[in-house]
Design a protein around this motif. Sequence first.
Motif, PDB file in Angstrom:
ATOM      1  N   VAL A 120       0.852  -1.197   0.000  1.00  0.00           N
ATOM      2  CA  VAL A 120       0.000   0.000   0.000  1.00  0.00           C
ATOM      3  C   VAL A 120       0.883   1.242   0.000  1.00  0.00           C
ATOM      4  O   VAL A 120       2.026   1.213   0.471  1.00  0.00           O
ATOM      5  N   ALA A 162      -5.768   0.653   5.165  1.00  0.00           N
ATOM      6  CA  ALA A 162      -5.168  -0.565   4.615  1.00  0.00           C
ATOM      7  C   ALA A 162      -5.913  -1.806   5.103  1.00  0.00           C
ATOM      8  O   ALA A 162      -6.121  -2.756   4.347  1.00  0.00           O
ATOM      9  N   ILE A 219      -7.304  -0.421  -3.741  1.00  0.00           N
ATOM     10  CA  ILE A 219      -6.229   0.521  -3.436  1.00  0.00           C
ATOM     11  C   ILE A 219      -6.407   1.809  -4.230  1.00  0.00           C
ATOM     12  O   ILE A 219      -6.252   2.924  -3.706  1.00  0.00           O
TER      13      ILE A 219
END
Length: 338
Positions: free
Chosen positions: A135, A144, A290
């Motif tokens: 990440v 996350a 993400i």
Amino acid sequence: MLASVLVEPGQVEVRRRPVPQPARDDVLVEVSVVGVCGSDAHYFRHGRIGEYVVTAPIVLGHEAAGRIVAVGDDVPKSRIGERVSIEPQRPDPASSETRRGLYNLCPHLQFYATPPVDGALCEFVTIQSAFAHAVPDGMSDDSAALLEPLSVGIAAVRKAGIEAGAHVLIAGAGPVGLVTAAVARAFGATRIVMSDPDPARRARATEFGATETIDPTTDSVRELAVDSFIDASGAPRAVVDGMFAVRPAGTVVLVGMGADEVSLPLSLLQNRELVLQGVFRYANTWPLAIELATSGAVDLDSMVTARFGLEEVAKALEADRIPGNIKAVVDVRRGGQS
């Protein structure tokens, strides 16, 4: 290491356990934050979910993030120190489902915190290297960890076939329903109706993309005429009412886990040629999750409304009963004070 262990329904204890050792293609992750899912609370209270039964002490938690501190022999040592979000499943690479890209449906899948597999409410876990997703530095540990429920929302929206201009009804303004609304907005839906009996949750829904909210106990759900319906509640009435709200040739997606059996209006399903889809976790969602989180399309940090330490896991597992709570997280690195 320290681990929060569900000893029996209603009882968790912090115990010392050996640090797991990574296999050749594994990484060892020092856990930072773990989100609390409704399934964790269900195991805590009842000791089972459908066919999955807790028969021995187990570590709960599958929404997790941390930092790689060691790697197996087949993993580049350059990954040590990498911050990662954990996709908490380990499929059998030889199964036909995995080879078709449907690894979430692998019959031999091992999933964190699903008996008898331990989860992430502990200081260290191992995971296959491909399922430890790097990440960006700017992403918080909370976000996350919450890429996991965001992935459920992505899977649901993909199943619903939502695209630009779509109208969608989502039942249940809990964490999964909220992120599903945010993903639907990111996919281009222009009408996003959120249904929930809790006024506080309905108010939060507008922050996550809902264009309108309704109270299913007083408002007419069946007259909405939407392109797709996503149930994130598991409530039988919500499922049936939502099906009636879908236009001919629309899609019904079931995400929420409630009753094992529900009576459905089959004549409606046939006469309108509705497509009925189930969602079981996710596959191939983390890259998009993400992107959505880092671009600001989905604000995962704002979902966190309660924080606990590893010694307070019992409180964290009851946090869904706190009025106004959306998502509790456990900061594994600390204990003691909420």
